[in-house]
Enzyme design. Structure first.
Site, short mmCIF file in Angstrom:
data_model
loop_
_atom_site.label_atom_id
_atom_site.label_comp_id
_atom_site.label_asym_id
_atom_site.label_seq_id
_atom_site.Cartn_x
_atom_site.Cartn_y
_atom_site.Cartn_z
N HIS A 9 2.35 -1.66 -0.11
CA HIS A 9 2.98 -0.38 0.21
C HIS A 9 4.47 -0.49 -0.13
CE1 HIS A 9 -0.16 1.74 2.89
NE2 HIS A 9 -0.76 0.85 2.13
N CYS A 20 0.15 4.18 6.33
CA CYS A 20 -0.53 3.54 7.44
C CYS A 20 -0.30 4.33 8.72
CB CYS A 20 -0.03 2.10 7.61
SG CYS A 20 -0.74 1.29 9.05
#
Length: 303
Positions: free
Chosen positions: A209, A240
């Site tokens: 990420h 997330c």
């Protein structure tokens, strides 16, 4: 790195990218997105998830999505399954590739699936065993390999332990996920190399990420270490839900631009991918998050 190296990109946008969208994304849009990504040349497009619609309502149409896509010869379309019930639904839909998931952090697992690492592995064992017995290709995801929003630092030995467990179960490929995007290049490479002492590098993937803007640097460091499977999400979709402020996945188009600039092959058509990124952003009524989706296609710079 050899200019002839091939990097297999696992496109996770249709599942990991869309699963936490607050507004409902139509089945037609999901099918169109997968078909567009297939046409771009991705060898793996993670299509959907057979989790409970109660917990992830965005994926309630999983069977309809799979039934509507135009499968490209040779491409894989794995789906995420959390348990045996999810596997049963996936098998009924004709799935031949699945993914299972856990984390390298007890704290994250407890918040996410209400159990610790050991219990999560016990739950996954019969799922993987059944899938392998039925001839399915199984991918294992490990979250929080470089940091956890609840416990902070995650020891590398904990990551390696989970990698070994998933390998012993029969996972053909294991994806190492920096779920909250806190990793940096040196730590990412060290973590990957530690895992590669137990499982061949060819069966490991990385999944970064971009919360702290480090995803491409982390990919580069891991490429130098020998990894050749990288996860990414068209337009940088996803994030997330358990990590405050965690931004989306590494954008596929930004990754492809980097890899082609390094002289590496992906089989992905970059201009078509950028068009797809702009299209899905328009469908979701948002501004592009990735760098390449914000500029005109420029083949001469793509390498």
């Amino acid at each position: 790195m050899s200019a002839s190296d091939f990097v297999r990109i696992v496109e996770v946008g249709p599942r990991d990218g869309l699963q936490n969208e607050a507004a409902e994304v139509s089945t037609a849009t999901k099918i169109a997105l997968i078909d567009r990504l297939s046409a771009c040349g991705f060898p793996v497009v993670e299509a959907t998830s057979f989790v409970s619609p109660r917990w992830v309502p965005q994926m309630a149409d999983a069977a309809a999505v799979l039934g509507g896509i135009a499968r490209r010869d040779g491409a894989l379309y794995p789906v995420l399954v959390p348990n045996e019930k999810g596997l049963e639904r996936a098998l009924a839909a004709g799935v031949r590739e699945i993914a299972v998931f856990t984390a390298a952090s007890d704290a994250f697992n407890r918040r996410n699936i209400n159990c610790d690492i050991d219990e999560s592995l016990r739950r996954l064992a019969p799922v993987v065993a059944r899938a392998v017995a039925d001839g399915l290709w199984v991918r294992g995801y490990i979250s929080t390999v470089l940091g956890c929003p609840y416990q902070g630092r995650v020891p590398v030995n904990d990551v390696v332990r989970v990698v070994k467990a998933l390998d012993a179960m029969g996972c053909a490929e294991i994806s190492l996920g920096d779920t909250i995007g806190v990793g940096t290049a040196k730590k990412a490479r060290a973590m990957l190399e530690a895992c590669a002492t137990e499982v061949p590098m060819a069966r490991l993937a990385v999944h970064f990420h971009d919360t702290y803007g480090q995803a491409l640097a982390n990919v580069y460091a891991c490429l130098e270490a020998g990894v050749r499977v990288v996860d990414a999400s068209v337009a940088g979709l996803g994030g997330c839900p358990y990590a405050q402020g965690a931004s989306g996945n590494l954008a596929s188009e930004d990754l492809v631009y980097q890899l082609h600039g390094l002289g590496m092959n992906t089989g992905v058509e970059l201009d078509a991918l950028c068009d797809t990124a702009r299209w899905i952003n328009a469908e979701l009524s948002r501004e592009p998050a990735s760098k390449l989706a914000r500029i005109a296609n420029e083949r001469r710079f793509a390498g």
